[in-house]
Design an enzyme around this catalytic site. Structure first.
Site, PDB file in Angstrom:
ATOM      1  N   SER A 123       6.489  18.995  -1.453  1.00 41.90           N
ATOM      2  CA  SER A 123       7.823  19.241  -2.019  1.00 41.90           C
ATOM      3  C   SER A 123       7.737  19.395  -3.534  1.00 41.90           C
ATOM      4  O   SER A 123       7.017  20.270  -4.015  1.00 41.90           O
ATOM      5  CB  SER A 123       8.759  18.105  -1.610  1.00 41.90           C
ATOM      6  OG  SER A 123      10.104  18.432  -1.823  1.00 41.90           O
ATOM      7  N   ASP A 171       5.112  21.630   2.994  1.00 42.75           N
ATOM      8  CA  ASP A 171       6.542  21.875   3.187  1.00 42.75           C
ATOM      9  C   ASP A 171       7.287  22.120   1.877  1.00 42.75           C
ATOM     10  O   ASP A 171       8.289  21.456   1.579  1.00 42.75           O
ATOM     11  CB  ASP A 171       7.197  20.731   3.949  1.00 42.75           C
ATOM     12  CG  ASP A 171       8.373  21.237   4.788  1.00 42.75           C
ATOM     13  OD1 ASP A 171       8.242  22.317   5.394  1.00 42.75           O
ATOM     14  OD2 ASP A 171       9.424  20.578   4.831  1.00 42.75           O
ATOM     15  N   HIS A 210      10.817  16.826   6.952  1.00 47.66           N
ATOM     16  CA  HIS A 210      10.308  17.336   5.683  1.00 47.66           C
ATOM     17  C   HIS A 210       9.025  16.624   5.264  1.00 47.66           C
ATOM     18  O   HIS A 210       8.134  17.230   4.673  1.00 47.66           O
ATOM     19  CB  HIS A 210      11.395  17.165   4.621  1.00 47.66           C
ATOM     20  CG  HIS A 210      10.999  17.622   3.258  1.00 47.66           C
ATOM     21  ND1 HIS A 210      10.401  18.840   3.020  1.00 47.66           N
ATOM     22  CD2 HIS A 210      11.124  17.017   2.042  1.00 47.66           C
ATOM     23  CE1 HIS A 210      10.174  18.984   1.714  1.00 47.66           C
ATOM     24  NE2 HIS A 210      10.605  17.891   1.117  1.00 47.66           N
TER      25      HIS A 210
END
Length: 372
Positions: free
Chosen positions: A132, A160, A334
């Site tokens: 992220s 991700d 996530h």
């Protein structure tokens, strides 16, 4: 793309009954915890292993270096590497002169400073792994390394994070931050909330990573008074105690009203360490230009995603042209590396072996099978 190629035992499934949410120490997963002093700032790092190239992990916003704990454990069963997981400024146990400066420029400078401190005098191969926000930082660090002719960065793995999807999601970030509990009676309650609310689907990972996302403050301290004043209008429920026993785990995220006040039976409270609600001006900078930057890096590249719908047009074209490898994993949220550490470990080990950066502990366990 690559199918799952390793078959490590899965970690705890959240649907098992009688879940234990007691925290687990970092010492179960890492060999050492060290503070690296650079100027007036002290950066906390967790390390494991003494042989092979370095996998340097950079966590996402609001997380800590402990979010990589289970992945490190699983990787250490497959390949010989040195593992370093860093707490970014404003996160975990890192302490800086300005913990609120989460600009991409400052975060990049911090990571480069730690890497230079650790490896400038050695001939070490480093592979950056970022999740992220940490993926954005990893890409900037790699690009900066290329521009400065720093040749010890040999590969990059993003988990991700896609520019377009990330920027589109920022509009809902403040709403999410307002909806979550602002404090917890105990670390155990924070772990319970994180699992049952779906933030982390893997109980084992939550038990070691969530404690790194919190800090303890005393009710009598000026810090608590400041915290209380800053949140008294944003979330009246405020504190999290427990989720009703008759609530289905998969449905808990639909019930923000579970945040209930409890009696003040202790003299302290646990709050989120990272003040993400004060960092909004930096969010877009974490991801802006990421796709082009990642594609153009002249090093082996791997992108691990939680869903194919996360891919943007620029990355789709580049992936079809073979400019980087990509893996899509399902049944996860996530935090892919926390939810499915065994599968991510297999993918990462295979990627590194393919590029001859490591030797697999058991070469017969791996195969590279293209998928659609």
């Amino acid at each position: 793309m690559i199918k799952k190629v390793f078959h490590l035992p899965p970690h705890t499934n959240i649907h098992k009954s009688n879940l234990n949410f007691e925290p687990t120490s970092w010492e179960k997963y890492f060999d050492h915890k060290d503070g690296i002093l650079i100027g007036d700032n002290k950066f906390n790092v967790y390390t494991k292993g003494i042989l092979g190239p370095v996998l340097f992990f950079i966590h996402g916003g609001g997380f800590s270096g402990l979010s990589w704990a289970l992945l490190v454990e699983d990787l250490s069963k497959l390949i010989d590497c040195r593992y370093i997981s860093m707490d970014l400024r404003g996160h975990g146990e890192t302490q800086t002169m300005d913990d609120l400066d989460l600009s991409i420029e400052t975060l990049t400078k911090d990571v480069l400073g730690v890497l230079t401190y650790l490896f400038s005098a050695t001939n070490t191969n480093i592979i950056l792994v970022g999740h992220s926000m940490g993926g954005g930082v990893a890409a900037h660090v790699a690009e900066e390394g290329v521009s400065q002719s720093i040749d010890f960065i040999k590969g990059i793995i993003l988990v991700d994070v896609v520019e377009g999807t990330a920027i589109d999601a920022l509009s809902g970030m403040q709403s999410y931050l307002r909806s979550r509990p602002k404090s917890f009676d105990s670390v155990t309650k924070a772990i319970e909330w994180s699992v049952k609310n779906g933030q982390i689907k893997n109980v084992d990972s939550a038990k070691v990573s969530v404690p790194g996302e919190l800090k303890k403050i005393n009710y009598s301290s000026p810090e608590y008074a400041e915290f209380s004043n800053s949140h008294k209008h944003s979330n009246p429920a405020g504190k999290y105690s427990s989720i009703p026993e008759n609530c289905e785990l998969d449905d808990v995220h639909m019930f923000p009203a579970i945040q209930k006040p409890t009696e003040d039976s202790t003299k302290s409270v646990y709050v989120w360490r990272a003040q993400l609600d004060k960092s909004g001006k930096f969010w877009e900078g974490w991801f802006k230009g990421l796709s082009k930057m990642f594609i153009n890096l002249p090093i082996p590249k791997l992108l691990i995603l939680a869903g194919v719908d996360h891919l943007d047009k620029e990355l789709t074209i580049a992936q079809m042209q073979g400019k980087f490898q990509m893996v899509i994993l399902s049944r996860c949220g996530h935090s892919v590396h926390e939810d499915l550490p065994d599968e991510v470990a297999g993918v990462v080990a295979s990627f590194l072996a393919k590029h001859k950066m490591v030797v697999l502990a058991n070469p017969n366990m791996a195969s590279f099978e293209p998928t659609c």
